[in-house]
Design a protein around this motif. Structure first.
Motif, PDB file in Angstrom:
ATOM      1  N   ASP A  23       0.854  -1.178   0.000  1.00 38.94           N
ATOM      2  CA  ASP A  23       0.000   0.000   0.000  1.00 38.94           C
ATOM      3  C   ASP A  23       0.899   1.239   0.000  1.00 38.94           C
ATOM      4  N   ASP A  24       0.308   2.407   0.016  1.00 41.04           N
ATOM      5  CA  ASP A  24       1.064   3.653  -0.105  1.00 41.04           C
ATOM      6  C   ASP A  24       2.062   3.850   1.031  1.00 41.04           C
ATOM      7  N   VAL A  25       1.688   3.448   2.231  1.00 40.93           N
ATOM      8  CA  VAL A  25       2.572   3.614   3.381  1.00 40.93           C
ATOM      9  C   VAL A  25       3.819   2.746   3.207  1.00 40.93           C
ATOM     10  N   ALA A  28       6.104   4.169   0.466  1.00 40.61           N
ATOM     11  CA  ALA A  28       6.837   5.340   0.936  1.00 40.61           C
ATOM     12  C   ALA A  28       7.996   4.914   1.839  1.00 40.61           C
ATOM     13  N   PHE A  29       7.749   3.942   2.700  1.00 43.42           N
ATOM     14  CA  PHE A  29       8.795   3.448   3.598  1.00 43.42           C
ATOM     15  C   PHE A  29       9.936   2.817   2.815  1.00 43.42           C
ATOM     16  N   LEU A  30       9.605   1.992   1.813  1.00 46.83           N
ATOM     17  CA  LEU A  30      10.639   1.348   1.012  1.00 46.83           C
ATOM     18  C   LEU A  30      11.447   2.372   0.221  1.00 46.83           C
ATOM     19  N   GLN A  31      10.777   3.397  -0.305  1.00 46.20           N
ATOM     20  CA  GLN A  31      11.460   4.447  -1.051  1.00 46.20           C
ATOM     21  C   GLN A  31      12.437   5.196  -0.142  1.00 46.20           C
TER      22      GLN A  31
END
Length: 63
Positions: A23-25, A28-31
């Motif tokens: 999901d988006d969260v 964002a964490f992986l990025q």
């Protein structure tokens, strides 16, 4: 007593896991994690580059 099979038994192969849905969260964490690793890698490269220059043991001319 004695068996034909010697050594360690190999573990059974695990079935391949399917691709995970993020999901988006999570994305964002992986990025953010990738960016931090890249920055750390760059800093390590700069640190090695500077340290190689002239530091080290100096030899004396005495025998």
């Amino acid at each position: 007593m004695s068996s034909k099979q010697g050594g360690k038994a190999k573990p059974l192969k695990q079935p391949k896991s399917d691709k995970k849905e993020y999901d988006d969260v999570d994305k964002a964490f992986l990025q953010k994690k990738k960016e931090e690793e890249k920055a750390l890698k760059d800093l390590k490269a700069k640190a090695q580059k500077g340290a190689v220059g002239g530091a080290g043991l100096k030899k004396s001319g005495k025998k």
